[in-house]
Write a protein that holds these residues in place. Sequence first.
Motif, PDB file in Angstrom:
ATOM      1  N   LEU A 104       0.861  -1.174   0.000  1.00  0.00           N
ATOM      2  CA  LEU A 104       0.000   0.000   0.000  1.00  0.00           C
ATOM      3  C   LEU A 104       0.904   1.232   0.000  1.00  0.00           C
ATOM      4  N   LEU A 105       0.756   2.043  -1.025  1.00  0.00           N
ATOM      5  CA  LEU A 105       1.496   3.296  -1.118  1.00  0.00           C
ATOM      6  C   LEU A 105       0.600   4.399  -0.574  1.00  0.00           C
ATOM      7  N   ILE A 106       1.084   5.111   0.415  1.00  0.00           N
ATOM      8  CA  ILE A 106       0.302   6.211   0.979  1.00  0.00           C
ATOM      9  C   ILE A 106       0.979   7.515   0.585  1.00  0.00           C
ATOM     10  N   GLY A 107       0.279   8.291  -0.222  1.00  0.00           N
ATOM     11  CA  GLY A 107       0.760   9.602  -0.637  1.00  0.00           C
ATOM     12  C   GLY A 107       0.207  10.649   0.308  1.00  0.00           C
ATOM     13  N   THR A 108       1.095  11.367   0.994  1.00  0.00           N
ATOM     14  CA  THR A 108       0.672  12.282   2.051  1.00  0.00           C
ATOM     15  C   THR A 108       0.605  13.746   1.602  1.00  0.00           C
ATOM     16  N   GLY A 109       0.387  13.992   0.338  1.00  0.00           N
ATOM     17  CA  GLY A 109       0.271  15.360  -0.154  1.00  0.00           C
ATOM     18  C   GLY A 109       1.588  15.878  -0.694  1.00  0.00           C
ATOM     19  N   LYS A 110       1.883  17.152  -0.429  1.00  0.00           N
ATOM     20  CA  LYS A 110       3.082  17.788  -0.978  1.00  0.00           C
ATOM     21  C   LYS A 110       4.374  17.277  -0.355  1.00  0.00           C
ATOM     22  N   SER A 111       4.312  16.845   0.896  1.00  0.00           N
ATOM     23  CA  SER A 111       5.525  16.392   1.580  1.00  0.00           C
ATOM     24  C   SER A 111       5.266  15.072   2.287  1.00  0.00           C
ATOM     25  N   VAL A 112       6.358  14.428   2.687  1.00  0.00           N
ATOM     26  CA  VAL A 112       6.267  13.138   3.367  1.00  0.00           C
ATOM     27  C   VAL A 112       5.968  13.377   4.843  1.00  0.00           C
ATOM     28  N   ASN A 113       4.931  12.730   5.345  1.00  0.00           N
ATOM     29  CA  ASN A 113       4.565  12.807   6.758  1.00  0.00           C
ATOM     30  C   ASN A 113       4.371  11.386   7.266  1.00  0.00           C
ATOM     31  N   PRO A 114       5.219  10.943   8.207  1.00  0.00           N
ATOM     32  CA  PRO A 114       5.178   9.553   8.674  1.00  0.00           C
ATOM     33  C   PRO A 114       3.804   9.132   9.199  1.00  0.00           C
ATOM     34  N   LEU A 115       3.455   7.908   8.885  1.00  0.00           N
ATOM     35  CA  LEU A 115       2.203   7.308   9.351  1.00  0.00           C
ATOM     36  C   LEU A 115       2.315   7.013  10.843  1.00  0.00           C
ATOM     37  N   PRO A 116       1.300   7.322  11.645  1.00  0.00           N
ATOM     38  CA  PRO A 116       1.358   6.967  13.060  1.00  0.00           C
ATOM     39  C   PRO A 116       1.601   5.463  13.246  1.00  0.00           C
ATOM     40  N   ALA A 117       2.363   5.114  14.266  1.00  0.00           N
ATOM     41  CA  ALA A 117       2.766   3.728  14.506  1.00  0.00           C
ATOM     42  C   ALA A 117       1.571   2.786  14.638  1.00  0.00           C
ATOM     43  N   ALA A 118       0.497   3.232  15.270  1.00  0.00           N
ATOM     44  CA  ALA A 118      -0.677   2.366  15.458  1.00  0.00           C
ATOM     45  C   ALA A 118      -1.311   2.003  14.109  1.00  0.00           C
ATOM     46  N   LEU A 119      -1.372   2.957  13.188  1.00  0.00           N
ATOM     47  CA  LEU A 119      -1.943   2.671  11.869  1.00  0.00           C
ATOM     48  C   LEU A 119      -1.028   1.769  11.050  1.00  0.00           C
ATOM     49  N   ARG A 120       0.274   1.969  11.156  1.00  0.00           N
ATOM     50  CA  ARG A 120       1.236   1.098  10.459  1.00  0.00           C
ATOM     51  C   ARG A 120       1.114  -0.339  10.979  1.00  0.00           C
ATOM     52  N   ARG A 121       1.018  -0.503  12.305  1.00  0.00           N
ATOM     53  CA  ARG A 121       0.865  -1.849  12.900  1.00  0.00           C
ATOM     54  C   ARG A 121      -0.423  -2.511  12.416  1.00  0.00           C
ATOM     55  N   TYR A 122      -1.503  -1.737  12.362  1.00  0.00           N
ATOM     56  CA  TYR A 122      -2.792  -2.258  11.904  1.00  0.00           C
ATOM     57  C   TYR A 122      -2.680  -2.803  10.481  1.00  0.00           C
ATOM     58  N   LEU A 123      -2.097  -2.016   9.586  1.00  0.00           N
ATOM     59  CA  LEU A 123      -1.969  -2.447   8.191  1.00  0.00           C
ATOM     60  C   LEU A 123      -0.987  -3.612   8.055  1.00  0.00           C
ATOM     61  N   ASN A 124       0.106  -3.597   8.807  1.00  0.00           N
ATOM     62  CA  ASN A 124       1.055  -4.710   8.775  1.00  0.00           C
ATOM     63  C   ASN A 124       0.421  -5.987   9.307  1.00  0.00           C
ATOM     64  N   LYS A 125      -0.454  -5.860  10.306  1.00  0.00           N
ATOM     65  CA  LYS A 125      -1.149  -7.033  10.854  1.00  0.00           C
ATOM     66  C   LYS A 125      -2.068  -7.671   9.800  1.00  0.00           C
ATOM     67  N   LEU A 126      -2.535  -6.857   8.870  1.00  0.00           N
ATOM     68  CA  LEU A 126      -3.362  -7.369   7.766  1.00  0.00           C
ATOM     69  C   LEU A 126      -2.514  -8.037   6.687  1.00  0.00           C
ATOM     70  N   GLY A 127      -1.192  -7.945   6.822  1.00  0.00           N
ATOM     71  CA  GLY A 127      -0.299  -8.536   5.831  1.00  0.00           C
ATOM     72  C   GLY A 127       0.037  -7.603   4.686  1.00  0.00           C
TER      73      GLY A 127
END
Length: 168
Positions: A104-127
């Motif tokens: 999953l590529l997440i485009g955060t607009g004009k600049s790169v803004n890190p994804l919160p750790a809880a959301l990253r864990r959630y998506l990683n848990k989904l594989g």
Amino acid sequence: MLSLSSILRCSKASSRALHTARVLRNQKWSQLTNILAGEIPPPVQVKSISTEGLLLQDGRLFPSACIFLEGEVILWDVPPTLWSGWDESRFEIFDVVVPKPEILLIGTGKSVNPLPAALRRYLNKLGIQVDIMDSWNACTTYNLLSEEGRRVAAALLPLRYRSWKTAS
């Protein structure tokens, strides 16, 4: 083994006539997608991204946040402030889709803004592997990976925030 001519001769001799019918197709079901099929749908391709929105190769312009998934574009309802008030519900579509994208590529607009750790864990848990980048690079990477036939999805924020509910 019986040949077609011997079967026809037998059917003429018997009292039962050989009956054939054309296959009937219900048009209502022709729009369904076979989730067990191994084919990857044709990719959505981004032509350009600007403050006006995402312009696709087919000429459609999406002025607000959207998700590219399985050859479809889904309008994505996001808050105006990045990561403020975001929870797993913003990404729940990835919990129910089968098969899941490998990346999953997440485009955060004009600049790169890190994804919160809880959301990253959630998506990683989904594989799902998650890559965060600005929206321009996310579009470019999406085009490349989808052309290679990879199971890729993109969650893209516009360069300038607009709600799809009010975008005109």
